[in-house]
Design an enzyme around this catalytic site. Structure first.
Site, mmCIF file in Angstrom:
data_model
loop_
_atom_site.group_PDB
_atom_site.id
_atom_site.type_symbol
_atom_site.label_atom_id
_atom_site.label_comp_id
_atom_site.label_asym_id
_atom_site.label_seq_id
_atom_site.Cartn_x
_atom_site.Cartn_y
_atom_site.Cartn_z
ATOM 1 N N HIS A 242 0.751 -0.574 -0.085
ATOM 2 C CA HIS A 242 0.124 -0.198 0.088
ATOM 3 C C HIS A 242 0.706 1.124 0.199
ATOM 4 O O HIS A 242 0.798 1.948 1.187
ATOM 5 C CB HIS A 242 -1.082 0.003 1.185
ATOM 6 C CG HIS A 242 -0.515 -0.356 2.308
ATOM 7 N ND1 HIS A 242 0.992 -0.485 3.027
ATOM 8 C CD2 HIS A 242 -0.972 -1.153 3.977
ATOM 9 C CE1 HIS A 242 0.737 -0.692 3.788
ATOM 10 N NE2 HIS A 242 -0.217 -1.586 4.178
ATOM 11 N N ASP A 315 -6.129 -4.863 0.464
ATOM 12 C CA ASP A 315 -5.619 -4.481 1.845
ATOM 13 C C ASP A 315 -7.516 -4.267 2.284
ATOM 14 O O ASP A 315 -7.774 -3.540 2.577
ATOM 15 C CB ASP A 315 -4.834 -3.212 2.438
ATOM 16 C CG ASP A 315 -4.310 -2.723 3.646
ATOM 17 O OD1 ASP A 315 -4.785 -3.588 4.009
ATOM 18 O OD2 ASP A 315 -4.137 -1.801 3.834
HETATM 19 O O1 DOR Z 1 -5.445 0.577 7.159
HETATM 20 C C1 DOR Z 1 -5.037 -0.928 7.891
HETATM 21 N N1 DOR Z 1 -6.182 -1.477 8.198
HETATM 22 N N2 DOR Z 1 -3.510 -1.236 7.671
HETATM 23 C C2 DOR Z 1 -3.645 -1.840 8.100
HETATM 24 O O2 DOR Z 1 -1.928 -1.881 7.723
HETATM 25 C C3 DOR Z 1 -4.061 -3.171 8.677
HETATM 26 C C4 DOR Z 1 -5.181 -2.822 8.220
HETATM 27 C C5 DOR Z 1 -6.222 -3.913 9.436
HETATM 28 O O3 DOR Z 1 -6.300 -4.756 9.333
HETATM 29 O O4 DOR Z 1 -7.176 -3.296 9.831
HETATM 30 ZN ZN ZN Z 2 -2.946 -4.255 4.817
#
Ligand code: DOR
Ligand code: ZN
Length: 454
Positions: A242, A315
């Site tokens: 990301h 993500d």
């Molecule tokens: O925004 C995020 N959410 N960044 C991360 O690195 C982990 C992820 C999560 O697991 O909720």
């Molecule tokens: Zn992630």
């Protein structure tokens, strides 16, 4: 060539996206694999079911190498039944799941335990990124490649990333051990020490727009610079997840051009939103790393267009509405995306570059969201429509426009940051190893017989 017997299915279409470009033809499917790609249907015996793709693109099954399906421990937000349906509806046939669960997946035993929990619940094939244990980074040197070929490091933490590797000595050990073990590191590259400093300096955020200045590009750039240095020293294969800013893109491209085995991923959210969207969407577009400015988004699109970006990942990081609507201070970062990624990127490509030949866009999508992840993470038989490969494919109707609404999304969290978006392109059918796992016409899914890819 004579008749091909024992075929289970034939996919006929005018726009089959192969590693050599887009072509008309017929994919012959037998026992879950592609038995041939033919110009003429003359080799097909009568009685074999034909799936007519017409003018839809037939893309290789998409591979999302960045999902958080929240098993074990966080299944109130997501689970494999829901997450893998969202994947299938988004054209994804293989996912690689992240280790920040409860407990986290920090050992081979924990990976086995997760695989047992997932078995029988996933529509899609899967693999797991193991997490790097901050107390035992040296474990990477002896990692069994049939269990995991990649390891996730959170250089900075937050609500759902409690296992942080922020000690410089241990981080260095991890790069050293991963290089010796032949493991690819996937990195959340931000400097949490800078966040702590800035939090004290700025004080509590009062509104959602206050988030990005407290989680700025400076911290991401600093961490990426550190990774460049460690890759230079140890030769470790590393993939920055990301990536959020223009400066990071330039740094990683420069490192790659200098011959370092360093690559990066771009997410759908960083391509689809800017910091200003927080005004309207509040915590929905809050994620870590933060979404930045228009110029950054433009730079990331450029990286997608030119192939500087190695992969697209969603993500997919669901949180419940209740969690997301906690106070401005406390709302967790992350949004769902495995279902939205392919159409959001397709929509973006068609809007940004309306004069581009759509075949070029289709080849690009297949490369970044199927072929490249298969190569980066060692998934033989995946990511390419060619003889001998798994019969994983997706039918994308390229010109259909439709409006995304929450009831059409399958993640357990039940919301999407893209609600109200008019999308171009629709996933009509998703097939995993010869089995239809999503049919948009009937709104039905296949069986949860996704395999752990070892
Ligand atoms: O925004 C995020 N959410 N960044 C991360 O690195 C982990 C992820 C999560 O697991 O909720
Ligand atoms: Zn992630």
């Amino acid at each position: 060539m004579g008749m091909r017997v024992d075929l289970d299915m034939v996919v006929s279409g005018r726009r089959i996206v192969t590693p050599h470009g887009v072509r008309a033809g017929h994919l012959l499917i037998r026992a879950g694999t592609i038995a041939g790609v033919e110009d003429s249907a003359a080799v097909v015996p009568p009685g074999v079911p034909v799936l007519d793709a017409g003018d839809d693109y037939v893309l290789p099954g998409l591979i999302d190498s960045h999902v958080h399906f929240r098993t074990p421990g966080l299944t109130h937000k997501e689970d494999w039944a829901h997450g893998s349906r969202a994947a299938a509806a988004g054209g994804v046939t293989t996912v690689i799941d992240m280790p920040n669960t409860v407990p986290p997946t920090l050992s081979e035993e924990a990976v086995y335990a997760k695989a047992r929990l997932v078995a029988g619940h996933s529509l899609v094939d899967h693999r797991f990124h193991i997490g790097v244990d901050p107390q035992r980074p040296e474990l990477l040197a002896g990692l069994d490649p049939t269990v995991a070929t990649s390891a996730k490091i959170f250089m900075a933490g937050h609500h759902t990333a409690p296992t942080v590797l922020d000690d410089p000595g241990r981080l260095e050990q991890a790069f050293d051990a991963a290089a010796r073990g032949g493991v690819r590191l996937v990195l959340h590259a931000e400097d949490g020490g800078l966040f702590a400093l800035l939090d004290r300096w700025w004080g509590q955020p009062r509104n959602y727009l206050d988030y990005e200045p407290r989680r700025p590009r400076t911290a991401a750039i600093a961490a990426v610079a550190r990774v460049v240095e460690l890759v230079r020293r140890y030769g470790t294969k590393a993939h920055i997840l990301h990536l959020s800013s223009a400066e990071e893109a330039d740094l990683v491209c420069a490192a790659g051009a200098a011959g370092l085995p360093l690559t990066f991923e771009v997410t759908g959210h960083h391509l689809s939103f800017t910091r200003a969207d927080a005004r309207r969407l509040g915590a929905r577009t809050r994620l870590s790393p933060a979404i930045r400015d228009q110029a950054d988004q433009d730079r990331l699109w450029e990286a997608v267009r030119t192939g500087q970006a190695a992969s697209l990942g969603s993500d997919h990081a669901p949180h419940t509405v209740r969690e997301k609507t906690r106070s401005v201070r406390d709302s967790p970062p992350g949004l769902p995306g495995v279902q939205e990624l392919a159409v959001a990127v397709w929509t973006g490509m068609r809007r940004r570059w309306p004069d581009e030949d759509p075949d070029v866009a289709a080849v690009r999508l297949a490369r970044l969201f199927a072929t490249a992840p298969a190569e980066l993470f060692g998934l033989p038989g995946k990511g390419r429509l060619e003889t001998g490969a798994d019969a994983d494919f997706v039918l994308l109707a390229p010109d259909v426009t439709w409006m995304l609404s929450a009831p059409q999304t399958w993640s357990k969290c039940g919301w999407s940051a893209y609600e109200g978006w008019t999308m171009t392109g629709r996933v009509r059918r998703t097939v995993r190893r010869g089995e239809v796992i999503w049919d948009a016409e009937t709104g039905s899914f296949g069986r949860p017989e996704g395999r752990w890819l070892r």
